[in-house]
Design an enzyme around this catalytic site. Sequence first.
Site, PDB file in Angstrom:
ATOM      1  N   LEU A  15      30.008  44.493  51.910  1.00 34.02           N
ATOM      2  CA  LEU A  15      28.585  44.498  52.522  1.00 34.02           C
ATOM      3  C   LEU A  15      27.992  43.950  51.078  1.00 34.02           C
ATOM      4  CD1 LEU A  15      27.031  46.395  53.848  1.00 34.02           C
ATOM      5  CD2 LEU A  15      27.740  48.482  52.474  1.00 34.02           C
ATOM      6  N   THR A  33      27.661  39.262  41.219  1.00 33.68           N
ATOM      7  CA  THR A  33      28.791  39.609  39.999  1.00 33.68           C
ATOM      8  C   THR A  33      29.824  39.700  41.002  1.00 33.68           C
ATOM      9  OG1 THR A  33      27.506  41.635  39.667  1.00 33.68           O
ATOM     10  CG2 THR A  33      26.389  40.198  39.335  1.00 33.68           C
ATOM     11  N   ASP A  57      32.378  44.068  35.688  1.00 33.07           N
ATOM     12  CA  ASP A  57      32.878  45.327  35.635  1.00 33.07           C
ATOM     13  C   ASP A  57      32.610  46.279  35.935  1.00 33.07           C
ATOM     14  OD1 ASP A  57      34.789  47.714  35.883  1.00 33.07           O
ATOM     15  OD2 ASP A  57      36.505  46.149  35.483  1.00 33.07           O
ATOM     16  N   ASN A  84      25.981  47.743  44.291  1.00 31.15           N
ATOM     17  CA  ASN A  84      26.848  48.158  45.533  1.00 31.15           C
ATOM     18  C   ASN A  84      28.700  48.618  45.552  1.00 31.15           C
ATOM     19  OD1 ASN A  84      28.025  47.147  48.466  1.00 31.15           O
ATOM     20  ND2 ASN A  84      28.858  45.945  47.413  1.00 31.15           N
ATOM     21  N   SER A 135      25.238  54.290  48.723  1.00 28.82           N
ATOM     22  CA  SER A 135      25.915  55.293  48.709  1.00 28.82           C
ATOM     23  C   SER A 135      27.610  55.314  49.567  1.00 28.82           C
ATOM     24  CB  SER A 135      24.737  56.577  48.783  1.00 28.82           C
ATOM     25  OG  SER A 135      25.601  57.944  48.411  1.00 28.82           O
ATOM     26  N   TYR A 149      36.171  60.920  45.231  1.00 29.96           N
ATOM     27  CA  TYR A 149      34.965  60.041  45.387  1.00 29.96           C
ATOM     28  C   TYR A 149      33.427  60.438  46.379  1.00 29.96           C
ATOM     29  CZ  TYR A 149      33.394  56.296  48.754  1.00 29.96           C
ATOM     30  OH  TYR A 149      32.884  55.324  49.580  1.00 29.96           O
ATOM     31  N   LYS A 153      29.092  60.046  44.197  1.00 32.30           N
ATOM     32  CA  LYS A 153      28.549  59.569  45.804  1.00 32.30           C
ATOM     33  C   LYS A 153      27.458  60.038  45.578  1.00 32.30           C
ATOM     34  CE  LYS A 153      30.376  55.529  46.954  1.00 32.30           C
ATOM     35  NZ  LYS A 153      29.244  54.138  46.676  1.00 32.30           N
ATOM     36  N   THR A 184      34.225  46.665  56.483  1.00 33.41           N
ATOM     37  CA  THR A 184      34.656  45.727  55.585  1.00 33.41           C
ATOM     38  C   THR A 184      36.114  45.892  55.442  1.00 33.41           C
ATOM     39  OG1 THR A 184      34.332  47.388  53.888  1.00 33.41           O
ATOM     40  CG2 THR A 184      32.607  46.368  54.988  1.00 33.41           C
TER      41      THR A 184
HETATM   42  N1  LIG Z   1      33.034  50.198  53.848  1.00 32.46           N
HETATM   43  C1  LIG Z   1      32.697  51.199  54.202  1.00 32.46           C
HETATM   44  O1  LIG Z   1      32.808  52.048  55.739  1.00 32.46           O
HETATM   45  C2  LIG Z   1      31.972  52.614  53.704  1.00 32.46           C
HETATM   46  C3  LIG Z   1      30.927  53.640  53.948  1.00 32.46           C
HETATM   47  C4  LIG Z   1      30.179  54.017  52.636  1.00 32.46           C
HETATM   48  C5  LIG Z   1      30.229  53.732  51.986  1.00 32.46           C
HETATM   49  N2  LIG Z   1      30.561  52.583  51.289  1.00 32.46           N
HETATM   50  C6  LIG Z   1      30.806  51.717  49.674  1.00 32.46           C
HETATM   51  O2  LIG Z   1      30.335  50.227  49.592  1.00 32.46           O
HETATM   52  C7  LIG Z   1      30.173  49.491  49.033  1.00 32.46           C
HETATM   53  C8  LIG Z   1      31.155  48.137  49.314  1.00 32.46           C
HETATM   54  O3  LIG Z   1      32.166  48.697  50.105  1.00 32.46           O
HETATM   55  P1  LIG Z   1      32.548  48.076  50.836  1.00 32.46           P
HETATM   56  O4  LIG Z   1      33.263  48.872  52.112  1.00 32.46           O
HETATM   57  O5  LIG Z   1      32.164  46.209  51.226  1.00 32.46           O
HETATM   58  O6  LIG Z   1      34.024  47.334  50.581  1.00 32.46           O
HETATM   59  P2  LIG Z   1      35.163  46.289  49.719  1.00 32.46           P
HETATM   60  O7  LIG Z   1      34.897  45.142  50.400  1.00 32.46           O
HETATM   61  O8  LIG Z   1      36.853  46.854  49.123  1.00 32.46           O
HETATM   62  O9  LIG Z   1      33.770  45.965  48.509  1.00 32.46           O
HETATM   63  C9  LIG Z   1      33.843  46.817  47.504  1.00 32.46           C
HETATM   64  C10 LIG Z   1      33.821  46.057  45.920  1.00 32.46           C
HETATM   65  O10 LIG Z   1      33.274  47.285  44.760  1.00 32.46           O
HETATM   66  C11 LIG Z   1      34.152  46.290  43.693  1.00 32.46           C
HETATM   67  N3  LIG Z   1      34.140  47.115  42.691  1.00 32.46           N
HETATM   68  C12 LIG Z   1      35.077  47.603  42.032  1.00 32.46           C
HETATM   69  N4  LIG Z   1      35.901  48.554  41.321  1.00 32.46           N
HETATM   70  C13 LIG Z   1      34.581  47.369  41.091  1.00 32.46           C
HETATM   71  C14 LIG Z   1      34.325  47.212  39.543  1.00 32.46           C
HETATM   72  N5  LIG Z   1      35.337  48.433  39.008  1.00 32.46           N
HETATM   73  N6  LIG Z   1      33.600  47.054  39.166  1.00 32.46           N
HETATM   74  C15 LIG Z   1      33.103  45.746  40.065  1.00 32.46           C
HETATM   75  N7  LIG Z   1      33.419  45.889  41.122  1.00 32.46           N
HETATM   76  C16 LIG Z   1      33.790  46.318  41.571  1.00 32.46           C
HETATM   77  C17 LIG Z   1      35.154  45.160  44.565  1.00 32.46           C
HETATM   78  O11 LIG Z   1      35.986  44.330  43.533  1.00 32.46           O
HETATM   79  P3  LIG Z   1      37.108  43.976  43.777  1.00 32.46           P
HETATM   80  O12 LIG Z   1      36.727  42.363  44.587  1.00 32.46           O
HETATM   81  O13 LIG Z   1      37.052  43.655  42.586  1.00 32.46           O
HETATM   82  O14 LIG Z   1      37.511  44.782  44.037  1.00 32.46           O
HETATM   83  C18 LIG Z   1      33.943  44.813  46.014  1.00 32.46           C
HETATM   84  O15 LIG Z   1      33.263  43.803  45.714  1.00 32.46           O
HETATM   85  C19 LIG Z   1      31.003  50.729  48.477  1.00 32.46           C
HETATM   86  O16 LIG Z   1      30.165  51.234  47.096  1.00 32.46           O
HETATM   87  C20 LIG Z   1      31.431  51.926  48.893  1.00 32.46           C
HETATM   88  O17 LIG Z   1      31.685  53.161  48.188  1.00 32.46           O
HETATM   89  C21 LIG Z   1      31.704  51.785  52.200  1.00 32.46           C
END
Ligand SMILES: NC(=O)c1ccc[n+]([C@@H]2O[C@H](COP(=O)([O-])OP(=O)(O)OC[C@H]3O[C@@H](n4cnc5c(N)ncnc54)[C@H](OP(=O)(O)O)[C@@H]3O)[C@@H](O)[C@H]2O)c1
Length: 276
Positions: A15, A33, A57, A84, A135, A149, A153, A184
Site C-alpha cells: 500500500l 521512506t 524505521d 502506512n 489502520s 495487532y 491499531k 499486498t
Molecule cells: N494488506 C492488508 O490486507 C491490510 C489490511 C489492513 C491493514 N493493512 C495495513 O496496511 C499497511 C501496509 O501494509 P501492506 O498491506 O502494504 O503490507 P506490506 O506490503 O507487507 O507492507 C508493509 C510495509 O510496512 C513496512 N514496515 C514494517 N515494519 C516497519 C518498521 N519497523 N519501520 C518501517 N517500515 C516498516 C514494511 O517494510 P519492510 O519491507 O522493511 O518490511 C513494508 O513497507 C500496514 O499498516 C497494514 O497493517 C493491510
Amino acid sequence: MTPQVWFITGCSSGLGRAVAQAALAAGDTVVATARDPRTLDALVASAPDRCRPYALDITNTQQMRDVVQRALGVHGHIDVLVSNAGAGLIAALEECSDEQIARNIATNLTGPLQLIRAVLPAMRARRSGHVIVISAIAALSNHEGFSVYGGAKAGLEAAMEAVAVEVKPLGIRTTLVLPGPTRTDFISKSLEAGAMTIPDYAPTSGKFGTFLRSISGKQTGSAEKVASLIVELSREATPPLRIVTGKYATQRAKAKLRTLTAEIEAWESRAMPTDF
Ligand SMILES: NC(=O)c1ccc[n+]([C@@H]2O[C@H](COP(=O)([O-])OP(=O)(O)OC[C@H]3O[C@@H](n4cnc5c(N)ncnc54)[C@H](OP(=O)(O)O)[C@@H]3O)[C@@H](O)[C@H]2O)c1
C-alpha cells in the site's frame, strides 16, 4: 491544484508503495521512506526530480525526527503525511512473546504516534496539512489471533479520534483508512507467527491463521484502488475521519455497529441508572 508534498512510511512494497506511485502519477512530490532505502530505487527512478528516498524505521524515534527535519529542509513543508508502515502478528495472546508484543505495539501504535508528533509542528505553523493513517478493519471489528495487532491499531484509532479534534481548529485534516484484506505482501512478508503454539488455540486463532495464509495472493482488495482513493481524499477539503475500504471490511464494520447498538440498548435499562 497545486502539487502536494507527501511523506510516506513503508514504501518498500504494498500500500505504501502504491500510494507513492499514485501521488507521483498525480504530479505530486514524494518523500519516500523505507527501512531499507535500496528498495526504493525503482520508485525514485520513475520520477527522480519528485521522489527522494530516506531510510526510516518507524520504531526508531530519533531517526524519524531527523528524516522529518531533513525533508522539511528540502521541501519547506509536508502537505500529506501517510503513516502506512505496519506489521501483523497472528497468534493467540498467550502464544506471543514479550518481545513480539512490544515490537508490534512499537510498530503499529507508538511509532505512528511519534511520527505524527514529529510532523505536526510544521503543519501547525502553516495551518495546513492532512494526516492519513493506515489502520485496519481489525481495529473496529477484530478476529481471534489478532489481539495484539488489532489492539495496537485500535489504540491508534482512539488516539487519532482525539488528535483529529485537537488539530482541526489548526487547519489540519485527519483520516483513518481501514482496509480489509488487500492484495499486498502483508500475509507473506509482514505477518509474523506467534513465538509458540498452544494446541488449545488451534480451533480459534490457529484456524484463522491458516485461513489467512490460504488467501495470500487472493485478497479481494486492490492496493492500487485504495491508493487512488487516498490521493482523491488528500484533495478533499473535508475528508472523512474514517473510511473503510472494500466489501468485506464494509460489511464487518456495519455488522459491528449493529451488534454494538443492540448490546447497548439491551443493557441500557440496567447500565444507565448507574449515574448519581
Ligand atoms: N494488506 C492488508 O490486507 C491490510 C489490511 C489492513 C491493514 N493493512 C495495513 O496496511 C499497511 C501496509 O501494509 P501492506 O498491506 O502494504 O503490507 P506490506 O506490503 O507487507 O507492507 C508493509 C510495509 O510496512 C513496512 N514496515 C514494517 N515494519 C516497519 C518498521 N519497523 N519501520 C518501517 N517500515 C516498516 C514494511 O517494510 P519492510 O519491507 O522493511 O518490511 C513494508 O513497507 C500496514 O499498516 C497494514 O497493517 C493491510
